[in-house]
Design an enzyme around this catalytic site. Structure first.
Site, PDB file in Angstrom:
ATOM      1  N   ARG A   1       3.226   0.009   5.205  1.00  0.00           N
ATOM      2  CA  ARG A   1       4.130   0.469   4.131  1.00  0.00           C
ATOM      3  C   ARG A   1       5.478   0.884   4.677  1.00  0.00           C
ATOM      4  O   ARG A   1       6.089   1.845   4.181  1.00  0.00           O
ATOM      5  CB  ARG A   1       3.524   1.666   3.381  1.00  0.00           C
ATOM      6  CG  ARG A   1       2.268   1.370   2.638  1.00  0.00           C
ATOM      7  CD  ARG A   1       2.559   0.797   1.264  1.00  0.00           C
ATOM      8  NE  ARG A   1       1.332   0.457   0.610  1.00  0.00           N
ATOM      9  CZ  ARG A   1       0.691   1.275  -0.225  1.00  0.00           C
ATOM     10  NH1 ARG A   1       1.198   2.447  -0.518  1.00  0.00           N
ATOM     11  NH2 ARG A   1      -0.434   0.889  -0.765  1.00  0.00           N
TER      12      ARG A   1
ATOM     13  N   ARG B   1       8.969   4.237  -0.314  1.00  0.00           N
ATOM     14  CA  ARG B   1       9.688   5.331  -0.960  1.00  0.00           C
ATOM     15  C   ARG B   1      10.256   6.383  -0.025  1.00  0.00           C
ATOM     16  O   ARG B   1      11.066   7.199  -0.424  1.00  0.00           O
ATOM     17  CB  ARG B   1       8.773   5.993  -1.998  1.00  0.00           C
ATOM     18  CG  ARG B   1       8.694   5.183  -3.266  1.00  0.00           C
ATOM     19  CD  ARG B   1       7.626   5.724  -4.170  1.00  0.00           C
ATOM     20  NE  ARG B   1       6.312   5.509  -3.596  1.00  0.00           N
ATOM     21  CZ  ARG B   1       5.175   5.865  -4.166  1.00  0.00           C
ATOM     22  NH1 ARG B   1       5.186   6.486  -5.314  1.00  0.00           N
ATOM     23  NH2 ARG B   1       4.020   5.603  -3.591  1.00  0.00           N
TER      24      ARG B   1
ATOM     25  N   ASP C   1       2.485  -6.845  -2.809  1.00  0.00           N
ATOM     26  CA  ASP C   1       1.331  -5.986  -2.997  1.00  0.00           C
ATOM     27  C   ASP C   1       0.059  -6.826  -2.968  1.00  0.00           C
ATOM     28  O   ASP C   1       0.084  -7.999  -3.343  1.00  0.00           O
ATOM     29  CB  ASP C   1       1.417  -5.224  -4.321  1.00  0.00           C
ATOM     30  CG  ASP C   1       0.485  -4.018  -4.314  1.00  0.00           C
ATOM     31  OD1 ASP C   1       0.880  -2.985  -3.762  1.00  0.00           O
ATOM     32  OD2 ASP C   1      -0.638  -4.141  -4.810  1.00  0.00           O
TER      33      ASP C   1
HETATM   34  O1  1CP Z   1       3.756  -2.496   4.245  1.00  0.00           O
HETATM   35  C1  1CP Z   1       4.764  -2.884   3.619  1.00  0.00           C
HETATM   36  O2  1CP Z   1       5.869  -2.370   3.738  1.00  0.00           O
HETATM   37  C2  1CP Z   1       4.619  -4.101   2.718  1.00  0.00           C
HETATM   38  C3  1CP Z   1       4.390  -3.858   1.323  1.00  0.00           C
HETATM   39  C4  1CP Z   1       3.058  -3.406   0.789  1.00  0.00           C
HETATM   40  C5  1CP Z   1       1.744  -3.736   1.188  1.00  0.00           C
HETATM   41  C6  1CP Z   1       1.321  -4.545   2.391  1.00  0.00           C
HETATM   42  C7  1CP Z   1       2.934  -2.590  -0.371  1.00  0.00           C
HETATM   43  C8  1CP Z   1       4.075  -2.029  -1.109  1.00  0.00           C
HETATM   44  N1  1CP Z   1       1.606  -2.482  -0.679  1.00  0.00           N
HETATM   45  C9  1CP Z   1       0.856  -3.147   0.260  1.00  0.00           C
HETATM   46  C10 1CP Z   1      -0.598  -3.334   0.301  1.00  0.00           C
HETATM   47  C11 1CP Z   1      -1.458  -2.540  -0.601  1.00  0.00           C
HETATM   48  N2  1CP Z   1      -1.306  -2.276  -1.936  1.00  0.00           N
HETATM   49  C12 1CP Z   1      -2.720  -2.006  -0.224  1.00  0.00           C
HETATM   50  C13 1CP Z   1      -3.310  -2.157   1.125  1.00  0.00           C
HETATM   51  C14 1CP Z   1      -2.733  -1.163   2.057  1.00  0.00           C
HETATM   52  C15 1CP Z   1      -3.217   0.236   1.884  1.00  0.00           C
HETATM   53  O3  1CP Z   1      -4.429   0.450   1.946  1.00  0.00           O
HETATM   54  O4  1CP Z   1      -2.359   1.108   1.709  1.00  0.00           O
HETATM   55  C16 1CP Z   1      -3.280  -1.383  -1.341  1.00  0.00           C
HETATM   56  C17 1CP Z   1      -4.597  -0.650  -1.418  1.00  0.00           C
HETATM   57  C18 1CP Z   1      -2.385  -1.553  -2.420  1.00  0.00           C
HETATM   58  C19 1CP Z   1      -2.544  -1.091  -3.821  1.00  0.00           C
HETATM   59  C20 1CP Z   1      -1.418  -0.206  -4.171  1.00  0.00           C
HETATM   60  N3  1CP Z   1      -0.216  -0.653  -4.605  1.00  0.00           N
HETATM   61  C21 1CP Z   1      -1.322   1.183  -4.011  1.00  0.00           C
HETATM   62  C22 1CP Z   1      -2.430   2.021  -3.402  1.00  0.00           C
HETATM   63  C23 1CP Z   1      -2.856   3.265  -4.020  1.00  0.00           C
HETATM   64  C24 1CP Z   1      -3.752   3.176  -5.222  1.00  0.00           C
HETATM   65  O5  1CP Z   1      -3.654   4.132  -6.000  1.00  0.00           O
HETATM   66  O6  1CP Z   1      -4.557   2.252  -5.380  1.00  0.00           O
HETATM   67  C25 1CP Z   1      -0.032   1.579  -4.415  1.00  0.00           C
HETATM   68  C26 1CP Z   1       0.549   2.949  -4.466  1.00  0.00           C
HETATM   69  C27 1CP Z   1       0.657   0.395  -4.781  1.00  0.00           C
HETATM   70  C28 1CP Z   1       2.096   0.271  -5.175  1.00  0.00           C
HETATM   71  C29 1CP Z   1       2.976  -0.008  -4.015  1.00  0.00           C
HETATM   72  N4  1CP Z   1       2.805  -1.058  -3.124  1.00  0.00           N
HETATM   73  C30 1CP Z   1       3.828  -1.056  -2.197  1.00  0.00           C
HETATM   74  C31 1CP Z   1       4.690   0.047  -2.507  1.00  0.00           C
HETATM   75  C32 1CP Z   1       5.948   0.392  -1.761  1.00  0.00           C
HETATM   76  C33 1CP Z   1       4.139   0.691  -3.637  1.00  0.00           C
HETATM   77  C34 1CP Z   1       4.725   1.877  -4.359  1.00  0.00           C
HETATM   78  C35 1CP Z   1       5.465   1.402  -5.548  1.00  0.00           C
HETATM   79  C36 1CP Z   1       6.758   2.110  -5.775  1.00  0.00           C
HETATM   80  O7  1CP Z   1       6.756   3.136  -6.476  1.00  0.00           O
HETATM   81  O8  1CP Z   1       7.819   1.653  -5.319  1.00  0.00           O
END
Ligand code: 1CP
Length: 343
Positions: A25, A29, A74
């Site tokens: 990530r 943010r 994502d």
């Molecule tokens: O790593 C990077 O910079 C690349 C972008 C990336 C990746 C690889 C994002 C951006 N998400 C992911 C993968 C992802 N998404 C995973 C696997 C990694 C992990 O375990 O953290 C998972 C479980 C998700 C699902 C997801 N999408 C969540 C997880 C929490 C939940 O409540 O299920 C969240 C918060 C998101 C939204 C998201 N994805 C990425 C960002 C920057 C955000 C936040 C959105 C925002 O407000 O800008």
């Protein structure tokens, strides 16, 4: 181009002049530039705008000096192509509008055609590769079948995964059908990324740590293994999970050139138990980045000592960077890993 980069060499367990580091990530943010973009664009729209998504992908490469870029997107993006309604609520939490409830829901799920269903993601890869000019390699990624299934069934994040386990243990033939479909989608999604220029892949099985070792082995491992075997394009693959210290040997058995670990286990002992025929990625607690420089440096030193200068260690957090992380601390971390690991 990029073929000899320190990150890719570490994935292949070749000697490197320092330990490569990137942060899960790393575009997010905690960065003012990201928040600025997000004030104007919703998260899904951002993922679907290749020029903007490419810009966001490159932010941490420029600002932190990390050794790899990861495509901004994502794990849930391919689900829309399967016929699933996806939203990101305020605060970025994912929400599935029509979670899977039974047989007909599972039968209705379509396999995806990446060129048709995720063209924006593939386009972002092309733009980023061009802009990077070989400076650092680009990582593509997918959720693993279990973690994707958990979102489809729970409708979002869960604390106990009871509905997911209910289907897995209570309706094994439906579980099989769902996992087979998700396996196929994951394979297509990862292959398409490699064809467009991803130089390494990470398979995120973020929530599989909720299972017992024997349930993982019986109901998940065969599908993850098939994904890894069938993404036959020869780029290194990192197999990542959280909370699986008790069955990392099974994660390894499913496959991957590098095994991702969280912070609940010590890197040195874990690597010794897994064997040195795989690389290892991790394992800094993301909360350490909220502490002082002295504390960060001490933790980096500890992890590097634990890895013992062995080729095949990729420094990373044990899970995603926290939104409240001061960006200077992330910069300091990357600089400290490079400085202390210089060989
Ligand atoms: O790593 C990077 O910079 C690349 C972008 C990336 C990746 C690889 C994002 C951006 N998400 C992911 C993968 C992802 N998404 C995973 C696997 C990694 C992990 O375990 O953290 C998972 C479980 C998700 C699902 C997801 N999408 C969540 C997880 C929490 C939940 O409540 O299920 C969240 C918060 C998101 C939204 C998201 N994805 C990425 C960002 C920057 C955000 C936040 C959105 C925002 O407000 O800008």
């Amino acid at each position: 181009m990029g073929g000899d980069h320190v990150f890719l060499r570490a994935c292949r367990r070749e000697a490197t002049e320092y330990t490569p580091v990137w942060l899960m990530r790393q575009a997010g943010r905690y960065m003012e530039e990201y928040r600025e973009i997000r004030r104007k664009v919703g998260f899904l729209d951002l993922c679907k705008s290749p020029d903007l998504a490419a810009e966001v992908t490159l932010l941490p490469v420029r600002k932190l000096g990390v050794d790899a870029a990861i495509i901004f997107g994502d794990i849930l993006l391919p689900l829309e192509g399967m016929g699933i309604g996806l939203e990101f609520a305020k605060g970025g939490k994912p929400l599935i509008r029509n979670p899977i409830r039974g047989k007909t829901d599972i039968e209705r799920l379509r396999p995806i055609e990446p060129d048709e269903h995720v063209p924006f993601f593939l386009k972002t890869i092309e733009i980023v590769r061009r802009e990077l000019e070989g400076r650092v390699p680009l990582i593509g990624f997918s959720g693993a079948p279990f973690t994707l299934a958990s979102y489809l069934i729970e409708g979002g994040h869960s604390t106990d995964y009871s509905k997911t386990k209910g289907l897995m243990l209570g309706a094994p033939s439906l579980w099989r059908l769902l996992m087979e479909k998700l396996t196929e989608v994951t394979i297509r999604y990862l292959r398409a990324q490699v064809h467009r220029g991803a130089q390494s892949l990470q398979l995120f099985d973020s929530w599989v740590g909720c299972l017992s070792p024997w349930d993982y082995e019986a109901h998940v491992l065969p599908y993850s293994r098939r994904v890894i075997q069938e993404v036959e394009e020869k780029v290194p693959l990192i197999h990542f999970s959280v909370g699986t210290s008790g069955f990392l040997h099974l994660i390894k058995e499913a496959g991957g050139d590098v095994i991702g670990i969280d912070w609940r286990t010590d890197l040195g002992g874990t690597w010794e138990r897994l064997g040195y025929d795989v690389g290892i990625q991790g394992n800094l607690d993301p909360s350490v980045l909220l502490a002082s420089r002295g504390v960060i440096e001490a933790h980096v030193r500890k992890i590097l000592e634990s890895a013992g200068n062995r080729p095949g260690h990729i420094f990373n957090l044990g899970h995603g960077i926290l939104p409240e992380t001061p960006v200077e601390n992330a910069i300091f971390l990357v600089e400290t890993v490079h400085r202390l690991s210089k060989r």
